[in-house]
Structures are given as C-alpha cells and as structure tokens.
Motif scaffolding. Structure first.
Motif, PDB file in Angstrom:
ATOM      1  N   ALA A  44     -48.881  37.252 -17.934  1.00 31.86           N
ATOM      2  CA  ALA A  44     -48.786  38.710 -17.992  1.00 31.86           C
ATOM      3  C   ALA A  44     -50.119  39.359 -17.644  1.00 31.86           C
ATOM      4  O   ALA A  44     -50.158  40.405 -16.981  1.00 31.86           O
ATOM      5  N   GLY A  45     -51.215  38.748 -18.087  1.00 27.48           N
ATOM      6  CA  GLY A  45     -52.532  39.275 -17.737  1.00 27.48           C
ATOM      7  C   GLY A  45     -52.805  39.197 -16.251  1.00 27.48           C
ATOM      8  O   GLY A  45     -53.361  40.128 -15.652  1.00 27.48           O
ATOM      9  N   ILE A  46     -52.407  38.096 -15.620  1.00 25.12           N
ATOM     10  CA  ILE A  46     -52.567  37.963 -14.166  1.00 25.12           C
ATOM     11  C   ILE A  46     -51.733  39.035 -13.456  1.00 25.12           C
ATOM     12  O   ILE A  46     -52.186  39.661 -12.491  1.00 25.12           O
ATOM     13  N   GLY A  47     -50.516  39.238 -13.948  1.00 26.88           N
ATOM     14  CA  GLY A  47     -49.646  40.249 -13.348  1.00 26.88           C
ATOM     15  C   GLY A  47     -50.216  41.648 -13.474  1.00 26.88           C
ATOM     16  O   GLY A  47     -50.181  42.438 -12.512  1.00 26.88           O
ATOM     17  N   CYS A  48     -50.752  41.991 -14.644  1.00 23.24           N
ATOM     18  CA  CYS A  48     -51.351  43.320 -14.828  1.00 23.24           C
ATOM     19  C   CYS A  48     -52.573  43.494 -13.933  1.00 23.24           C
ATOM     20  O   CYS A  48     -52.788  44.582 -13.371  1.00 23.24           O
ATOM     21  N   ALA A  49     -53.374  42.442 -13.798  1.00 19.89           N
ATOM     22  CA  ALA A  49     -54.531  42.514 -12.906  1.00 19.89           C
ATOM     23  C   ALA A  49     -54.088  42.754 -11.471  1.00 19.89           C
ATOM     24  O   ALA A  49     -54.719  43.524 -10.724  1.00 19.89           O
ATOM     25  N   TRP A  50     -52.992  42.123 -11.070  1.00 19.55           N
ATOM     26  CA  TRP A  50     -52.481  42.333  -9.710  1.00 19.55           C
ATOM     27  C   TRP A  50     -51.988  43.764  -9.535  1.00 19.55           C
ATOM     28  O   TRP A  50     -52.219  44.388  -8.491  1.00 19.55           O
ATOM     29  N   LEU A  51     -51.311  44.312 -10.524  1.00 22.34           N
ATOM     30  CA  LEU A  51     -50.827  45.693 -10.428  1.00 22.34           C
ATOM     31  C   LEU A  51     -51.970  46.689 -10.239  1.00 22.34           C
ATOM     32  O   LEU A  51     -51.810  47.710  -9.561  1.00 22.34           O
ATOM     33  N   LEU A  52     -53.116  46.401 -10.811  1.00 20.21           N
ATOM     34  CA  LEU A  52     -54.241  47.337 -10.769  1.00 20.21           C
ATOM     35  C   LEU A  52     -55.087  47.195  -9.510  1.00 20.21           C
ATOM     36  O   LEU A  52     -56.007  47.992  -9.293  1.00 20.21           O
ATOM     37  N   LYS A  53     -54.797  46.209  -8.668  1.00 26.17           N
ATOM     38  CA  LYS A  53     -55.540  46.024  -7.413  1.00 26.17           C
ATOM     39  C   LYS A  53     -55.138  47.072  -6.391  1.00 26.17           C
ATOM     40  O   LYS A  53     -54.114  47.739  -6.509  1.00 26.17           O
ATOM     41  N   LEU A  96     -48.150  51.158  -8.278  1.00 25.24           N
ATOM     42  CA  LEU A  96     -48.351  49.915  -9.017  1.00 25.24           C
ATOM     43  C   LEU A  96     -49.436  50.067 -10.071  1.00 25.24           C
ATOM     44  O   LEU A  96     -49.323  49.508 -11.181  1.00 25.24           O
ATOM     45  N   ARG A  97     -50.484  50.827  -9.737  1.00 19.51           N
ATOM     46  CA  ARG A  97     -51.528  51.048 -10.743  1.00 19.51           C
ATOM     47  C   ARG A  97     -51.002  51.862 -11.917  1.00 19.51           C
ATOM     48  O   ARG A  97     -51.422  51.653 -13.060  1.00 19.51           O
ATOM     49  N   ALA A  98     -50.082  52.757 -11.655  1.00 20.76           N
ATOM     50  CA  ALA A  98     -49.480  53.524 -12.755  1.00 20.76           C
ATOM     51  C   ALA A  98     -48.707  52.591 -13.685  1.00 20.76           C
ATOM     52  O   ALA A  98     -48.800  52.698 -14.916  1.00 20.76           O
ATOM     53  N   VAL A  99     -47.953  51.660 -13.091  1.00 21.11           N
ATOM     54  CA  VAL A  99     -47.221  50.687 -13.909  1.00 21.11           C
ATOM     55  C   VAL A  99     -48.196  49.821 -14.702  1.00 21.11           C
ATOM     56  O   VAL A  99     -48.017  49.586 -15.907  1.00 21.11           O
ATOM     57  N   GLY A 100     -49.240  49.341 -14.017  1.00 18.44           N
ATOM     58  CA  GLY A 100     -50.247  48.535 -14.703  1.00 18.44           C
ATOM     59  C   GLY A 100     -50.924  49.298 -15.821  1.00 18.44           C
ATOM     60  O   GLY A 100     -51.178  48.749 -16.905  1.00 18.44           O
ATOM     61  N   GLY A 101     -51.215  50.575 -15.577  1.00 14.86           N
ATOM     62  CA  GLY A 101     -51.830  51.403 -16.604  1.00 14.86           C
ATOM     63  C   GLY A 101     -50.936  51.572 -17.818  1.00 14.86           C
ATOM     64  O   GLY A 101     -51.402  51.544 -18.964  1.00 14.86           O
ATOM     65  N   VAL A 102     -49.638  51.732 -17.579  1.00 13.70           N
ATOM     66  CA  VAL A 102     -48.682  51.870 -18.690  1.00 13.70           C
ATOM     67  C   VAL A 102     -48.641  50.582 -19.510  1.00 13.70           C
ATOM     68  O   VAL A 102     -48.648  50.612 -20.750  1.00 13.70           O
ATOM     69  N   LEU A 103     -48.613  49.438 -18.826  1.00 12.75           N
ATOM     70  CA  LEU A 103     -48.576  48.162 -19.540  1.00 12.75           C
ATOM     71  C   LEU A 103     -49.843  47.961 -20.370  1.00 12.75           C
ATOM     72  O   LEU A 103     -49.784  47.493 -21.518  1.00 12.75           O
ATOM     73  N   LEU A 141     -45.426  41.760 -21.904  1.00  8.22           N
ATOM     74  CA  LEU A 141     -45.363  40.394 -21.384  1.00  8.22           C
ATOM     75  C   LEU A 141     -44.321  40.267 -20.274  1.00  8.22           C
ATOM     76  O   LEU A 141     -44.573  39.610 -19.251  1.00  8.22           O
ATOM     77  N   ALA A 142     -43.163  40.888 -20.457  1.00  6.16           N
ATOM     78  CA  ALA A 142     -42.122  40.805 -19.437  1.00  6.16           C
ATOM     79  C   ALA A 142     -42.567  41.484 -18.145  1.00  6.16           C
ATOM     80  O   ALA A 142     -42.419  40.922 -17.050  1.00  6.16           O
ATOM     81  N   GLY A 143     -43.119  42.688 -18.267  1.00  6.19           N
ATOM     82  CA  GLY A 143     -43.580  43.403 -17.067  1.00  6.19           C
ATOM     83  C   GLY A 143     -44.707  42.686 -16.375  1.00  6.19           C
ATOM     84  O   GLY A 143     -44.733  42.567 -15.139  1.00  6.19           O
ATOM     85  N   GLY A 144     -45.666  42.181 -17.147  1.00 12.71           N
ATOM     86  CA  GLY A 144     -46.790  41.476 -16.551  1.00 12.71           C
ATOM     87  C   GLY A 144     -46.383  40.177 -15.891  1.00 12.71           C
ATOM     88  O   GLY A 144     -46.851  39.845 -14.789  1.00 12.71           O
ATOM     89  N   CYS A 145     -45.505  39.408 -16.547  1.00 11.02           N
ATOM     90  CA  CYS A 145     -45.050  38.136 -15.953  1.00 11.02           C
ATOM     91  C   CYS A 145     -44.256  38.378 -14.669  1.00 11.02           C
ATOM     92  O   CYS A 145     -44.398  37.624 -13.687  1.00 11.02           O
ATOM     93  N   LEU A 146     -43.440  39.401 -14.658  1.00 15.06           N
ATOM     94  CA  LEU A 146     -42.701  39.736 -13.445  1.00 15.06           C
ATOM     95  C   LEU A 146     -43.654  40.089 -12.306  1.00 15.06           C
ATOM     96  O   LEU A 146     -43.492  39.631 -11.164  1.00 15.06           O
ATOM     97  N   ALA A 147     -44.678  40.888 -12.617  1.00 19.11           N
ATOM     98  CA  ALA A 147     -45.652  41.262 -11.590  1.00 19.11           C
ATOM     99  C   ALA A 147     -46.413  40.051 -11.074  1.00 19.11           C
ATOM    100  O   ALA A 147     -46.755  39.977  -9.881  1.00 19.11           O
ATOM    101  N   ALA A 148     -46.684  39.076 -11.940  1.00 20.67           N
ATOM    102  CA  ALA A 148     -47.436  37.890 -11.526  1.00 20.67           C
ATOM    103  C   ALA A 148     -46.719  37.124 -10.421  1.00 20.67           C
ATOM    104  O   ALA A 148     -47.362  36.467  -9.590  1.00 20.67           O
ATOM    105  N   LEU A 149     -45.405  37.213 -10.378  1.00 20.56           N
ATOM    106  CA  LEU A 149     -44.643  36.502  -9.348  1.00 20.56           C
ATOM    107  C   LEU A 149     -44.929  37.041  -7.954  1.00 20.56           C
ATOM    108  O   LEU A 149     -44.663  36.366  -6.948  1.00 20.56           O
ATOM    109  N   PHE A 150     -45.482  38.253  -7.864  1.00 23.82           N
ATOM    110  CA  PHE A 150     -45.780  38.862  -6.562  1.00 23.82           C
ATOM    111  C   PHE A 150     -47.243  38.691  -6.151  1.00 23.82           C
ATOM    112  O   PHE A 150     -47.636  39.173  -5.090  1.00 23.82           O
ATOM    113  N   ASP A 151     -48.039  38.028  -6.978  1.00 25.51           N
ATOM    114  CA  ASP A 151     -49.459  37.850  -6.675  1.00 25.51           C
ATOM    115  C   ASP A 151     -49.629  36.670  -5.727  1.00 25.51           C
ATOM    116  O   ASP A 151     -49.793  35.526  -6.146  1.00 25.51           O
ATOM    117  N   ARG A 152     -49.606  36.947  -4.451  1.00 21.75           N
ATOM    118  CA  ARG A 152     -49.668  35.883  -3.454  1.00 21.75           C
ATOM    119  C   ARG A 152     -51.025  35.202  -3.421  1.00 21.75           C
ATOM    120  O   ARG A 152     -51.124  34.012  -3.122  1.00 21.75           O
TER     121      ARG A 152
END
Length: 493
Positions: free
Chosen positions: A348-357, A368-375, A294-305
C-alpha cells in the motif's frame, strides 16, 4: 517586467517547489518524525494493557527454556520464546522486558523497510510504507488490543524476521554478495521457528533466486540458502531435540485442526469457522479507515511499472500467507491476519508513493495525486487514533476488578464469574473467583456477553435474587455487580 522575463522566471519556480521535498533538512525532519512517532506507538505506555491471552505462557516458558527446562509448549517453535527468556535473564522477570523487545523489533522492522525501499522509491516515498508499518492499527477483535505488536507473543517476532529475510534476499537480487542470501535464509529460519506460518513464503525466495540469468549464481544461491536454512532450524531445535520438537508440533497441529478452536465470530460461536473468517478478523483488526488505505494503496501498486518486480516479489510472499490462512488452516483466530499485515503495509505504501508521482499529463497527475492525498489523510487519521489509544492504554475488564472492589471498601472475598473464558479472571483475581453460586464470601458478580461462553442460568437467577444489594459497574465489556459493604461483610461471616 517584460513578458520575456516573466516567461523565463515562471518555469524556474516549478523545480524549486518540486525540490522542496528533496532538501536534506526536510528529508531528515520527515525521517525523525516518522520514527519518533513509530517509537511512541511501539514502546510508550507498553506495560499498561492487560496480558494477551497467550502472553503469560510464552513469558514463563521463555524463562523455563533459559533455565534448562525445555519440556513445555512444543506446540509452537522455540525461537521467540528463547528471546523472551533471554531478555528476562538480562533485564528482569515479567512482561516488561519481553514487551519492550517486541516493540523494538517492530521498530527495527520499520528501519529495514526504509533501508530496503529507499534505493527503489527514493527517500521520501520510502517513508510512506515505513510509516504505514509503524503507525497503522493492527488490533485483535473482541479485545482491547489495538496493536498486537505491543504484546510478548510469537507473531511479531515471526514477522520481524520475515521482513528481514525479504529485504536481505532483495540485496542479493540487486547484485550484492551471496552472503545476503545466507542472511535471508537465516532470517527465514528464525521466522519459521518463531511460528511456522512463514515457511509458506519460500516460493517468493525461489522465484527471486531463479530470476538471476547466470546459472552459476542461481545454483550457488540455492545451495547457500538450503544449507543455511536447514542449519538454522536444526540449531534452534537442538536443545529440545529436532525429532521430539517437530513430532510434538505436528501432532498438536493435527489435533488442533481436527478438534477446532472455539471462537466468537461476530454474533456466533464456532470451532470450525468459514473460510472467510480471517478476512473478517482483518477487517475488524485494521478498522474501516485502514482497510480503505491498504486496499487503495495495494491496487495502485499494481500499476507501478517502474517497481513491478518488487511488487510481484511482495505478492509472491503475501499470496501464500493469505491462501494458507483462508483455505489450508482449519482454524481462525483474530490475530492470524497479522502474519500478512506487513506485506499489505509495504504494498500500500508503494502504491501511495506511485499515486503521488508525476504522470503523463497534468490532469492525470492531479487526479492520481488527489487520490494519493486522500489515502494519506485517511492513514493519518488512523495513526492519530491509534496514538490516542496508546496514550490512554491501561487495564480493562478484569484488570480493573480489584481496584473497583477496593474503591467500594471491599478488600477480600470472592467474585462469582460467568460468561467468560477462565483465563480472563485467572490473570487478575487468581484464587478469588468462582463459578459456584453457593460459594461462601461472595462480594461481587462478573459477567460478559460472549457467544462461546453464555452466562449460566443459575448466575442470572442469582443476580435477580440479590439485585437489591448489588450495584452494577461496567468495566469496559465486563458487567461487574458489587455488593454493598454490609451485605459483602455478611456474606463473608
């Protein structure tokens, strides 16, 4: 094969591989897997666990409400209790129907999340926040409740209607009819009249409405929202009496804040916990793995422009809930964090989806996909663990006491109890428990380590005095000392 042919065919593979996840069959299989797994977690083995501390009261009060007796439990709003009563009226009394109702609402919350986010994220990415909501643990510290939404309590009903309200208001924001604002206000009204916490989310809806550029649209939406919300609250409280219901609720909450609520917080007991207590309970309830996801995904969501306003909208709903429970509410309970868990799962789900783009460069995309894959892998581990708990769910503690006594050949007699809250033995032993060491017909002793309920010295002395005739069995977190049959029979003569 010539170099030109190779050069021409190599790029053709990439679109084919990228398009695999967009194939209709793959998308539908993924959808069925997520919701089938979610249905399993929400509904399977649903009656096995011990009752939640508040569950029996809500179930019986729901029946009383449907029978016309509206005097009880005004300290919380009535909507969820109406639903618990109605489902029992249709399908029979007891905890099964209300628990199935709560599990179904949780599953429907996943449906709403998917339908809400699919146009924004795409089919497969929208399944990530949906899966997080349906599959990740949301347990209650110091209990064996690994998913609060498997019990007939108020919080899951409140959260379901909050999700529905957020999704409906978003439809209007995207240009659909003002009817959707009415649906959002109605849903928010049902949410806040299940448990009043979600009333603090109103600023998120106001910001969403005010973002419309046409003043006429804004004024109409505000008018519809205000009228529908007020009408919903008045209608829900009409059987009880709006003034009576609100007065009782407010009076209870004021006294509750003043007197405090005694809880176990780690190794200490406190009635007025520190501000971070609900964060501690969230950490314990989610578990370390889920917290990382949740923490990693929420942090990533902040970068989803591309979805920044959606993220802001969710943050505007999340922030007041967190602030309320950390700094406004004077009490803390191990289940309070559930009120904001849905927003964390979605973000967190939005953030993980952004990491995998795909991103600007191959190196950035791969990283970023590696981070998303780990999450996602960590989320999978947490979900599998929760599913195992669903499969093995069953009675714990005092829920196993009678069976243990019968296995020892003892079918009557009282149990001496110390170190626990009274509701725990009451649910299962009824009138067969006592705190008096001089009571007649004692056949067992039950104790539990709890900072807020220390074991009475006389019970410790009793255990020491009769140690030669007692056999200790651990019933999860309850130490259960059973007399041998001869001594038990002698005690009951």
């Amino acid at each position: 094969m010539s170099a030109g042919t190779t050069a021409a065919t190599a790029p053709a593979r990439a679109p084919s591989q990228a398009g695999f996840w967009q194939r209709p069959a793959v998308r539908w299989i993924a959808l069925v897997l997520v919701f089938a797994w979610g249905a399993y977690q929400c509904l399977w083995n649903i009656l096995a666990a011990n009752p939640n501390a508040d569950e029996p009261e809500y179930i019986i009060v729901g029946r009383w409400y449907l029978q016309g007796d509206l005097r009880a439990n005004h300290e919380q709003p009535p909507t969820a209790k109406y639903l618990f009563g109605a489902i029992q009226f249709l399908f029979g009394e007891g905890p099964l129907a209300p628990r199935l109702l709560v599990g179904t609402l949780t599953l429907l919350g996943g449906v709403i999340i998917f339908l809400w986010l699919k146009p924004e994220l795409g089919w497969m990415p929208a399944l990530i926040p949906t899966a997080f909501w349906l599959l990740l643990p949301r347990g209650v510290d110091t209990t064996f409740e690994f998913r609060l939404d498997r019990f007939a309590v108020l919080d899951p009903v409140m959260v379901f209607f909050a999700i529905a309200a957020m999704a409906a208001a978003w439809q209007w924001h995207h240009g659909r009819s003002v009817v959707w604002i009415g649906i959002a206000a109605f849903s928010l009204g049902l949410s806040a009249t299940s448990k009043p916490t979600t009333a603090v989310m109103i600023p998120a809806f106001l910001v969403l409405i005010l973002m419309r550029r046409r003043l006429k649209d804004v004024l109409i939406a505000l008018g519809v929202a205000a009228v529908v919300l007020l009408a919903t609250v008045l209608l829900v409280y009409w059987p009880i009496g709006f003034v009576t219901g609100m007065r009782d609720l407010i009076e209870f909450q004021v006294v509750h804040n003043q007197n405090g609520h005694l809880i176990d917080l780690g190794s200490m007991a406190t009635g007025h916990p520190p501000w971070w207590a609900n964060l501690y309970f969230a950490w314990k309830g989610f578990g370390v793995i889920t917290v990382v996801v949740l923490a990693g995904g929420c942090l990533a969501a902040l970068f989803d422009r591309a979805n920044r306003f959606l993220v802001v909208y969710l943050l505007l709903a999340l922030a007041p809930l967190v602030v309320f429970y950390l700094f406004v509410a004077q009490n803390a309970l191990a289940s309070y964090y559930y009120a904001w868990s849905w927003a964390l799962c979605i973000l967190a789900g939005i953030g993980c989806a952004w990491l995998l783009k795909a991103h600007g460069s191959r190196i950035l995309t791969a990283s970023l996909r590696a981070v998303g894959g780990v999450l996602l892998a960590l989320a999978l581990i947490a979900a599998v663990g929760t599913s195992a708990l669903v499969w093995n769910d069953g009675p714990t503690g005092f829920g196993r006491a009678d069976q243990t006594l019968r296995a020892a050949g003892i079918d009557h007699g009282d149990v001496l109890v110390s170190g626990v809250a009274p509701w725990e033995p009451e649910q299962f032993l009824h009138d067969r428990w006592t705190v008096d060491t001089k009571a007649s017909c004692l056949v067992a002793v039950a104790t539990k380590v709890s900072p807020r309920s220390p074991i009475a010295p006389e019970v410790t002395a009793y255990l020491r005095e009769h140690a030669a005739h007692l056999h200790r069995v651990m019933l999860n977190d309850v130490s259960f000392y059973v007399f041998d049959r001869e001594t038990a029979a002698a005690n009951c003569r």
